[in-house]
Motif scaffolding. Structure first.
Motif, PDB file in Angstrom:
ATOM      1  N   THR A   2       0.836  -1.195   0.000  1.00 31.52           N
ATOM      2  CA  THR A   2       0.000   0.000   0.000  1.00 31.52           C
ATOM      3  C   THR A   2       0.870   1.245   0.000  1.00 31.52           C
ATOM      4  N   VAL A   3       0.251   2.375  -0.293  1.00 35.73           N
ATOM      5  CA  VAL A   3       0.996   3.628  -0.394  1.00 35.73           C
ATOM      6  C   VAL A   3       1.138   4.272   0.981  1.00 35.73           C
ATOM      7  N   LEU A   4       2.339   4.731   1.296  1.00 33.25           N
ATOM      8  CA  LEU A   4       2.587   5.468   2.529  1.00 33.25           C
ATOM      9  C   LEU A   4       2.383   6.954   2.234  1.00 33.25           C
ATOM     10  N   ARG A   5       1.486   7.580   2.994  1.00 36.50           N
ATOM     11  CA  ARG A   5       1.142   8.986   2.757  1.00 36.50           C
ATOM     12  C   ARG A   5       2.028   9.884   3.622  1.00 36.50           C
ATOM     13  N   TRP A   6       2.700  10.843   2.967  1.00 34.61           N
ATOM     14  CA  TRP A   6       3.729  11.651   3.614  1.00 34.61           C
ATOM     15  C   TRP A   6       3.299  13.095   3.815  1.00 34.61           C
ATOM     16  N   ILE A  67      -2.199  11.227   7.230  1.00 34.10           N
ATOM     17  CA  ILE A  67      -0.747  11.201   7.050  1.00 34.10           C
ATOM     18  C   ILE A  67      -0.165  10.028   7.835  1.00 34.10           C
ATOM     19  N   ASP A  68       0.628   9.211   7.159  1.00 31.72           N
ATOM     20  CA  ASP A  68       1.254   8.038   7.767  1.00 31.72           C
ATOM     21  C   ASP A  68       2.684   8.302   8.223  1.00 31.72           C
ATOM     22  N   ALA A  69       3.396   9.165   7.487  1.00 32.00           N
ATOM     23  CA  ALA A  69       4.820   9.388   7.750  1.00 32.00           C
ATOM     24  C   ALA A  69       5.143  10.859   7.567  1.00 32.00           C
ATOM     25  N   VAL A  70       6.129  11.334   8.316  1.00 28.68           N
ATOM     26  CA  VAL A  70       6.561  12.721   8.171  1.00 28.68           C
ATOM     27  C   VAL A  70       8.054  12.775   7.885  1.00 28.68           C
ATOM     28  N   HIS A  92       5.317   7.528  11.231  1.00 27.67           N
ATOM     29  CA  HIS A  92       6.695   7.146  10.934  1.00 27.67           C
ATOM     30  C   HIS A  92       7.501   8.426  10.722  1.00 27.67           C
ATOM     31  N   VAL A  93       8.801   8.383  11.026  1.00 31.88           N
ATOM     32  CA  VAL A  93       9.612   9.603  10.987  1.00 31.88           C
ATOM     33  C   VAL A  93      10.896   9.391  10.211  1.00 31.88           C
ATOM     34  N   ALA A 293       8.774   0.399   6.624  1.00 29.76           N
ATOM     35  CA  ALA A 293       7.652   0.810   7.463  1.00 29.76           C
ATOM     36  C   ALA A 293       6.439  -0.082   7.263  1.00 29.76           C
ATOM     37  N   GLN A 294       6.230  -0.530   6.037  1.00 31.57           N
ATOM     38  CA  GLN A 294       5.013  -1.283   5.729  1.00 31.57           C
ATOM     39  C   GLN A 294       5.186  -2.798   5.790  1.00 31.57           C
TER      40      GLN A 294
END
Length: 326
Positions: A2-6, A67-70, A92-93, A293-294
């Motif tokens: 899946t897509v990680l949203r940043w 938002i999943d990651a920054v 996630h960072v 992360a995923q």
């Protein structure tokens, strides 16, 4: 996958020029939000991500459930606090280097990472480039025999007093900015840690280091480095063994300052040259981060590795203070 949203905390020039386009281009990633109190600074991001959502504060972005990651490109002295806030918000960072200004600060980050169950990492992009995995394979595989000495240089010229790199209050200085590359490169390729820093000559201007000449001892080889932000741009890393020499001619700004190229010369004058003209280590970093992360895949640069680089940095500053006293 899946897509990680940043989302990105702050409209830094580096984020606009390099990391935001990399997130936008990376497989498995989607750039969805930017936090900035200056909407005019968003234009550069909207040029390639027209649908990007704008938040007026960092806290608002961290509260966004979409938002999943920054990615954190803030000034150095803000990295620890905002990384921990992001982890506590369930994100996630990926934080710019240096992620901390003292090695022990990594202990807080590691604890926050483990408590959150999220991935946290320093944006040490060079280890994601194939030239470094190849160099590690060759050096640790004996292609140059027994490693005797590592030599590294990284320099550029910046004397702009308004630039955060020249401001002590924001964690500026040449070593925090680019010394992490000369130190981390040697540690990553060799898998070894320094035992002592017998010599470190540091020159300061306005309380930030602008030139450093360093000698270090590792268990089985010696190390030397020049790091400066008051010299003409130059970068290289050389691994010199008793059976050969391996050189990385553009290790840190691959395909920006020059083509990423590895050369190997060993006994019998056999020469191997490998080049990577199309690889973008920022994109590769984001893709590796998303996969880790995923899917739980091993990450090339965990916080424990980055802590080791900062520990070496702390050793250099301590040795430099002693040299100046002597």
């Amino acid at each position: 996958m899946t897509v990680l949203r940043w989302g990105i905390l702050g409209a830094a020039n580096f984020a606009r020029a390099h990391m935001a386009p990399a997130i936008h281009a990376a497989k498995g990633a989607e750039l969805v939000a930017l936090a900035t109190s200056h909407p005019d600074k968003a234009a550069g991001f909207q040029a390639f991500a027209p649908g990007i959502k704008l938040h007026e504060s960092y806290d608002a972005l961290l509260a966004d459930p979409e938002i999943d990651a920054v990615y954190i490109p803030l000034p150095n002295h803000l990295h620890v606090a905002w990384s921990i806030k992001a982890l506590e918000a369930g994100k996630h960072v990926l934080c710019e280097k240096p992620m901390t200004l003292q090695a022990e600060e990594f202990d807080q980050l590691i604890a926050a990472r483990d408590a959150s169950g999220k991935l946290a990492a320093e944006a040490f992009m060079i280890v994601h480039h194939p030239q470094f995995s190849r160099a590690r394979e060759l050096v640790q595989g004996g292609a140059i025999g027994n490693l005797v000495h590592v030599d590294a240089t990284f320099s550029y010229f910046n004397d702009d007093s308004d630039n955060i790199r020249n401001q002590a209050g924001t964690g500026g200085g040449g070593l925090p900015d680019i010394g992490v590359y000369t130190f981390g490169a040697a540690r990553f390729v060799t898998g070894a840690e320094p035992t002592q820093i017998p010599y470190a000559k540091l020159r300061y201007e306005n309380d930030v280091d602008v030139f450093a000449q360093i000698a270090a001892d590792f268990p089985t080889f010696s190390y030397s480095a020049i790091v400066s932000m008051r010299m003409h741009p130059r970068q290289q890393v050389t691994f010199h063994g008793d059976k050969g020499v391996l050189r990385l001619t553009c290790p840190f700004n691959a395909n920006v300052q020059d083509i990423a190229q590895l050369t190997l010369e060993n006994d019998g004058q056999t020469m191997i040259s490998e080049r990577w003209p199309a690889e973008n280590h920022y994109v590769l970093q984001v893709e590796n981060f998303c996969k880790s992360a995923q899917e739980g895949a091993a990450y090339p640069c965990p916080l424990e590795f980055s802590r080791g680089t900062q520990k070496m940095m702390d050793m250099v500053f301590a040795a430099g203070a002693k040299t100046n006293q002597d």
